[in-house]
Design a protein around this motif. Sequence first.
Motif, PDB file in Angstrom:
ATOM      1  N   VAL A  55       2.036  19.158 -51.383  1.00 31.53           N
ATOM      2  CA  VAL A  55       3.388  19.414 -50.897  1.00 31.53           C
ATOM      3  C   VAL A  55       4.024  20.517 -51.731  1.00 31.53           C
ATOM      4  O   VAL A  55       3.888  20.544 -52.955  1.00 31.53           O
ATOM      5  CB  VAL A  55       4.242  18.127 -50.922  1.00 31.53           C
ATOM      6  N   ASN A  56       4.680  21.436 -51.054  1.00 31.81           N
ATOM      7  CA  ASN A  56       5.337  22.620 -51.623  1.00 31.81           C
ATOM      8  C   ASN A  56       4.355  23.726 -52.002  1.00 31.81           C
ATOM      9  O   ASN A  56       4.764  24.755 -52.520  1.00 31.81           O
ATOM     10  CB  ASN A  56       6.230  22.298 -52.826  1.00 31.81           C
ATOM     11  N   SER A  57       3.075  23.521 -51.737  1.00 31.46           N
ATOM     12  CA  SER A  57       2.083  24.547 -52.024  1.00 31.46           C
ATOM     13  C   SER A  57       2.000  25.508 -50.840  1.00 31.46           C
ATOM     14  O   SER A  57       1.966  25.092 -49.685  1.00 31.46           O
ATOM     15  CB  SER A  57       0.722  23.887 -52.263  1.00 31.46           C
ATOM     16  N   VAL A  58       1.970  26.805 -51.146  1.00 37.92           N
ATOM     17  CA  VAL A  58       1.879  27.814 -50.086  1.00 37.92           C
ATOM     18  C   VAL A  58       0.418  28.083 -49.751  1.00 37.92           C
ATOM     19  O   VAL A  58      -0.480  27.810 -50.548  1.00 37.92           O
ATOM     20  CB  VAL A  58       2.585  29.133 -50.483  1.00 37.92           C
ATOM     21  N   PHE A  59       0.196  28.593 -48.537  1.00 36.27           N
ATOM     22  CA  PHE A  59      -1.160  28.959 -48.147  1.00 36.27           C
ATOM     23  C   PHE A  59      -1.147  30.268 -47.380  1.00 36.27           C
ATOM     24  O   PHE A  59      -0.114  30.707 -46.861  1.00 36.27           O
ATOM     25  CB  PHE A  59      -1.835  27.850 -47.317  1.00 36.27           C
TER      26      PHE A  59
END
Length: 154
Positions: A55-59
Motif C-alpha cells: 500500500v502506497n507503493s508506486v508502480f
Amino acid sequence: MEQKVVSIPDITSRPYNLSVEREMPFEASMLYKAWTEEFDLWFAAPGSVIMEGKVNSVFFFETEFQGIRHPHYGRFIALEINRLVELTWVTGDGGTRGAETIVTVELCETNKGTLLKLTHKGFPDEESRNGHEAAWPMILEQLENRLIERANKK
C-alpha cells in the motif's frame, strides 16, 4: 507504528465506470500474486515492471501493442492478501487520457477456482471507458492462459 495516509483519487466528476468478471481455475493466492508481483508474466512487457505490492507503493510498467509502447503508472491503495487488490491506474492517449482511475480486483474462491471481479472507475469520458470495457475481458483471458501455460511447464 504510525499508519501511512493513503490518498484516494477524487473521481466524483468522472462517472464512467465498468465491471467485468471471470472465473478462473486457480487459487486466489495465484491471482493475488499475479496482480501484485508478476505483471510481466501476463500483462506488461518483460523487463519493464517496477513494482512492489505494498500500500502506497508506486508502480510503472509498459505494454506494447502494434509496435506502440503504452506506459502505465499507479500506486496500490488497498491490499487484502488473496482477497483484494485496489490500485490507481494512469495511462495516456487511448487509455485513461492521463486521468487517475481506480481498479479494484476482488478475489472470491469458488468450487471451480476463483471468481475475479474487476471494477474500473473514474474514466474521463465514455470513449475511454468503452475502450477499457472491450480490453479487460481479453486481458483477463490472457492472465488465465499465461497461468495455465506456466502450470503446464512444471
